[in-house]
Design an enzyme around this catalytic site. Structure first.
Site, mmCIF file in Angstrom:
data_model
loop_
_atom_site.group_PDB
_atom_site.id
_atom_site.type_symbol
_atom_site.label_atom_id
_atom_site.label_comp_id
_atom_site.label_asym_id
_atom_site.label_seq_id
_atom_site.Cartn_x
_atom_site.Cartn_y
_atom_site.Cartn_z
ATOM 1 N N GLU A 90 0.837 -1.206 -0.040
ATOM 2 C CA GLU A 90 -0.073 -0.039 0.247
ATOM 3 C C GLU A 90 0.827 1.224 -0.019
ATOM 4 O OE1 GLU A 90 -2.526 -0.565 3.431
ATOM 5 O OE2 GLU A 90 -2.934 -2.312 3.053
ATOM 6 N N CYS A 105 3.302 8.484 1.402
ATOM 7 C CA CYS A 105 3.887 7.630 2.490
ATOM 8 C C CYS A 105 3.801 6.160 1.605
ATOM 9 C CB CYS A 105 2.334 7.383 3.472
ATOM 10 S SG CYS A 105 2.796 6.077 4.824
ATOM 11 N N CYS A 112 5.622 -7.347 7.537
ATOM 12 C CA CYS A 112 6.304 -6.798 8.421
ATOM 13 C C CYS A 112 6.609 -7.681 9.760
ATOM 14 C CB CYS A 112 5.666 -5.454 9.180
ATOM 15 S SG CYS A 112 6.843 -4.507 10.315
ATOM 16 N N CYS A 116 3.476 -5.193 15.811
ATOM 17 C CA CYS A 116 3.072 -4.099 16.671
ATOM 18 C C CYS A 116 1.361 -4.673 16.990
ATOM 19 C CB CYS A 116 2.932 -2.815 16.227
ATOM 20 S SG CYS A 116 4.556 -2.219 16.162
ATOM 21 N N CYS A 119 -1.457 -2.834 14.682
ATOM 22 C CA CYS A 119 -1.036 -2.491 13.301
ATOM 23 C C CYS A 119 -1.473 -3.897 12.382
ATOM 24 C CB CYS A 119 0.290 -2.544 13.020
ATOM 25 S SG CYS A 119 0.945 -2.247 11.229
ATOM 26 N N CYS A 331 -2.337 1.631 7.906
ATOM 27 C CA CYS A 331 -1.302 0.399 7.216
ATOM 28 C C CYS A 331 -2.190 -0.980 7.266
ATOM 29 C CB CYS A 331 -0.119 0.324 7.828
ATOM 30 S SG CYS A 331 0.809 1.640 7.349
#
Length: 341
Positions: A90, A105, A112, A116, A119, A331
């Site tokens: 994205e 962005c 990832c 977290c 997220c 995100c």
């Protein structure tokens, strides 16, 4: 078939040499890609028709596809971009009514590893690093699609930029030299990868470092960000101090405000103490409930009280404007929605 996007002038010259054309032709192609953001070779109208046909036999401008595009009522545009291997990331274009700045962005990884708890991207786990070409293609795609010139780039999309530092640094170099985006208009965000923060300090770049801190103490941060177990706040503080002392540059502290977890008066006092000797600005981000968790957005009163307490510590404090609230702007949201459909 060669992809022209992401090539530097010397690499484009190798293609024009093979076609028996001059270096001037290479400069024209370079300008069409980076300054005029063309989608097709046929749009390079100051090249002869014959040369364009020859070039089309060996090269394309891009091999990236826009899989999904969402436009918010506030002008924010979110793209889900698909690479030739089928993986998607994205990227977002943010526009602010009273500013000329157009901020992209960008993502630095597919998935990832940091995971977290707030997220969506981390739920997928880490899949692969993006190449520097795939990073800059995100900005080129925005420019091709909108006809607008991106003025600022923030590495705050999917992935942990400092775990793909070589490609991120190469992309930043290209943004600076080929897109003519000033180094101070480039921001790299990190969850706190200490060795790489120190490496950035030693490189002494003019870009901005943003730290996703999100907690005033070890226990809350560990709950929100598992990376705290490897790179704890005490060691992180030393790395931030090293960065500021070495570069003289101000760090941006990103702090996600979550109701009854890290938005209390006690949290504000602890955060002020933690940052008291760090040269920084603080960016407060009210949580936008999107994930299947128990986190909630604080009241406006709690947000402003927290802001006031932090300002009393002498820091510049802003509350991030909410962008793209009516689209999947956080995100991983858009990717997750596409995967689920």
């Amino acid at each position: 078939m060669k992809v022209l996007s992401g090539l530097n002038l010397k690499e484009i010259e190798q293609i024009t040499d093979e076609l028996g054309a001059t270096k001037f032709r290479a400069r024209q192609i370079h300008n069409w890609i980076y300054l005029k953001s063309v989608k097709e070779i046929d749009e390079m109208t100051d090249l002869s028709l014959k040369f364009r046909e020859e070039l089309k036999k060996v090269a394309v401008v891009t091999d990236i596809k826009i899989k999904v595009k969402q436009v918010s009522s506030d002008g924010t545009i979110k793209y889900l971009l698909e690479f030739p291997d089928g993986e998607c990331v994205e990227t977002v274009l943010m526009r602010f009514d009273n500013r000329a700045n157009l901020t992209a962005c960008v993502s630095s990884q597919v998935g990832c590893a940091v995971n977290c708890s707030f997220c969506a991207t981390g739920k997928r786990g880490f899949i692969r690093n993006l190449t520097y070409k795939e990073i800059i293609e995100q900005v080129l795609t925005i420019q091709r699609d909108t006809g607008l010139k991106v003025t600022n780039v923030v590495f705050m999309g999917q992935g942990e930029p400092l775990l793909n530092l070589d490609n991120v640094l190469k992309a930043m170099e290209i943004f600076n030299e080929n897109f003519q985006i000033g180094a101070r208009r480039l921001t790299v965000s990190t969850s706190g990868i200490i060795p790489q923060i120190r490496k950035l300090a030693d490189l002494d770049m003019q870009s901005t470092l943003a730290l996703s801190l999100h907690a005033p103490n070890h226990d809350i941060r560990l709950k929100l960000m598992p990376i705290e177990a490897k790179y704890n706040m005490e060691d992180l503080h030393k790395a931030l101090k090293y960065y500021v002392d070495k570069t003289g540059r101000r760090i941006t502290i990103e702090y996600l405000l979550i109701k009854d977890l890290n938005d209390t008066i006690d949290s504000a006092k602890q955060l002020a103490h933690y940052l008291k000797d760090i040269k920084c600005n603080i960016n407060l981000i009210p949580y936008n409930p999107t994930e299947k968790n128990d986190y909630k957005r604080p009241s406006n009163n709690a947000i402003m009280k927290f802001k006031s307490l932090m300002e009393q510590s002498g820091k510049k404090v802003t509350v991030r404007l909410e962008r793209g609230a009516d689209i999947d702007a956080a995100c991983g949201q858009l990717r997750g929605k596409v995967d689920a459909s």
